[in-house]
Motif scaffolding. Sequence first.
Motif, PDB file in Angstrom:
ATOM      1  N   ALA A  30      28.125  81.875  67.437  1.00 23.03           N
ATOM      2  CA  ALA A  30      27.959  83.213  67.994  1.00 23.03           C
ATOM      3  C   ALA A  30      29.192  84.090  67.762  1.00 23.03           C
ATOM      4  N   TYR A 110      28.298  87.538  54.403  1.00 25.69           N
ATOM      5  CA  TYR A 110      29.231  87.143  55.458  1.00 25.69           C
ATOM      6  C   TYR A 110      30.483  86.517  54.846  1.00 25.69           C
ATOM      7  N   PHE A 230      22.835  90.245  66.386  1.00 31.69           N
ATOM      8  CA  PHE A 230      23.787  89.795  65.378  1.00 31.69           C
ATOM      9  C   PHE A 230      24.851  88.928  66.026  1.00 31.69           C
TER      10      PHE A 230
HETATM   11  N1  PHE Z   1      26.919  85.648  65.340  1.00 35.10           N
HETATM   12  C1  PHE Z   1      27.708  85.767  64.164  1.00 35.10           C
HETATM   13  C2  PHE Z   1      28.781  86.809  64.406  1.00 35.10           C
HETATM   14  O1  PHE Z   1      28.870  87.370  65.454  1.00 35.10           O
HETATM   15  C3  PHE Z   1      26.874  86.112  62.958  1.00 35.10           C
HETATM   16  C4  PHE Z   1      25.686  85.242  62.747  1.00 35.10           C
HETATM   17  C5  PHE Z   1      24.423  85.804  62.679  1.00 35.10           C
HETATM   18  C6  PHE Z   1      25.825  83.870  62.614  1.00 35.10           C
HETATM   19  C7  PHE Z   1      23.296  85.020  62.514  1.00 35.10           C
HETATM   20  C8  PHE Z   1      24.696  83.051  62.461  1.00 35.10           C
HETATM   21  C9  PHE Z   1      23.437  83.637  62.403  1.00 35.10           C
HETATM   22  O2  PHE Z   1      29.560  87.095  63.550  1.00 35.10           O
END
Ligand code: PHE
Length: 456
Positions: A30, A110, A230
């Motif tokens: 998360a 990412y 997100f």
């Molecule tokens: N939650 C992560 C963040 O805040 C992004 C993420 C999204 C990871 C979906 C896994 C799945 O950066």
Amino acid sequence: MDRTKLPTQDKQRDQFRSTFGFIMAAAGSAVGLGNIWRFPYITGVSGGGAFVLIFLFCALTVGASLLLAEFTIGRYGSVNAIDSYSKIKKNAKYIGFLGFFSAFIFLSYYSVVSGWTVFYSIQSFFGLNGISPDQTGNFFAAFISDPVKPLIYHGIFMALTILIVIKGISKGIEASTRIMMPMLFGMLIILVLRSITLPGASEAIKWYLSPDFSKITGGTWIAALGQVFFSMSVGMSGMVTYASYLGKKENLPKTAIVVSLMDTVVALLAGFVIFPAVFSFGIEPGAGPGLVFVTLPTVFSQMPFGSLFSFIFFVLLSVACLTSSISILEMPVSYLIEKFKMTRIKAAFIVGAIAYALGVTVSLGFGLWGDVKLLGKGIFDLFDYFGSNISLPVGGFATAILIGWFWNKKEALNEASNEGLVAKKLLPIWFFIIKYIAPIVILLIFLNNIGVLTLK
Ligand code: PHE
């Protein structure tokens, strides 16, 4: 008898060894760019305190409920996310496939931005202070548009992600997040203390914490909900995958609440790091996505021991990225292992390599291929739009509908409550949110995201 010594056909599926380990892994998924990079800049452009309140409210209601929904499905299935979904309803496997496909998209862009954070960590170690405040913008622009450099850091980051996932759940993901997450909290506290003692910090804190309700519009709610998805990693089946490695005794509702709280607390603390720094150097909080890579280095370059704090900050961000990217990679990897009997090493390399290659196009989209536009968007924006604005809300919506309307209610509540042993009073509220509230609000975000509704 030592179970690890059993012949392969009896070999047990790997599991998290402790509740603490699972919480660190899930919170690690998360907490990431969403909390430290995206939350502050969205708060900045959305007007401060009022947005923060709404974000908290959405995170602890809809966000936490969806998280528990994913945990419940994963643990019920105790197998990769696609097969876990299809155990509930055959066709629900498509929710898993959507997550599988989105994982490639997410991992690719990412890891590009995560690569930037690795570069900034190394750069700060050798003295980001050498750059004068008015050069930080050019420095960033020159770096991300370079055809080669960002690809190297992108590669380093992807290699680290693959290495951890190859080691498996207990020895890779659990063992590494158990160390990285407490380290992340430590670094965050150091930075908060530094930032709130800067001259002028009180003005920033006032702006951050006093909600101006006249600024709340339909659009504020939409932005807050989008951020919750997100930030809490819901809608991509990543949390389904993690929970599939949980034992039947774990208390899912409690874990979902703890993880939601940790995620929101880290986002809030990131605001305490960034806004006082920004205000005390007379910079606008609404600077947008460049807030972390341009504005903060400007602030650091004017601060005593700025390089040190800059180094701590970017290492913190890199660690947060890594604990998230491993959860994105694990999702497709677990499916490939179980469905095609691939080895973990092979699966992690294949997925990692494809995501890297996709990421190359994203990275080049900031320079050489800057003019490439698909559907009117640059490559990064296109990936982010599909991932955050379409795939996560659709996945979250379908998950809520599946549990609320298509799963046997008793069975769902039994799984979430360990056959009635935990959280008995809370779960009917959860079920109500999942059945009615979540689908409605997600539908609203979705219609707004694709431009059918236009809430400003
Ligand atoms: N939650 C992560 C963040 O805040 C992004 C993420 C999204 C990871 C979906 C896994 C799945 O950066």
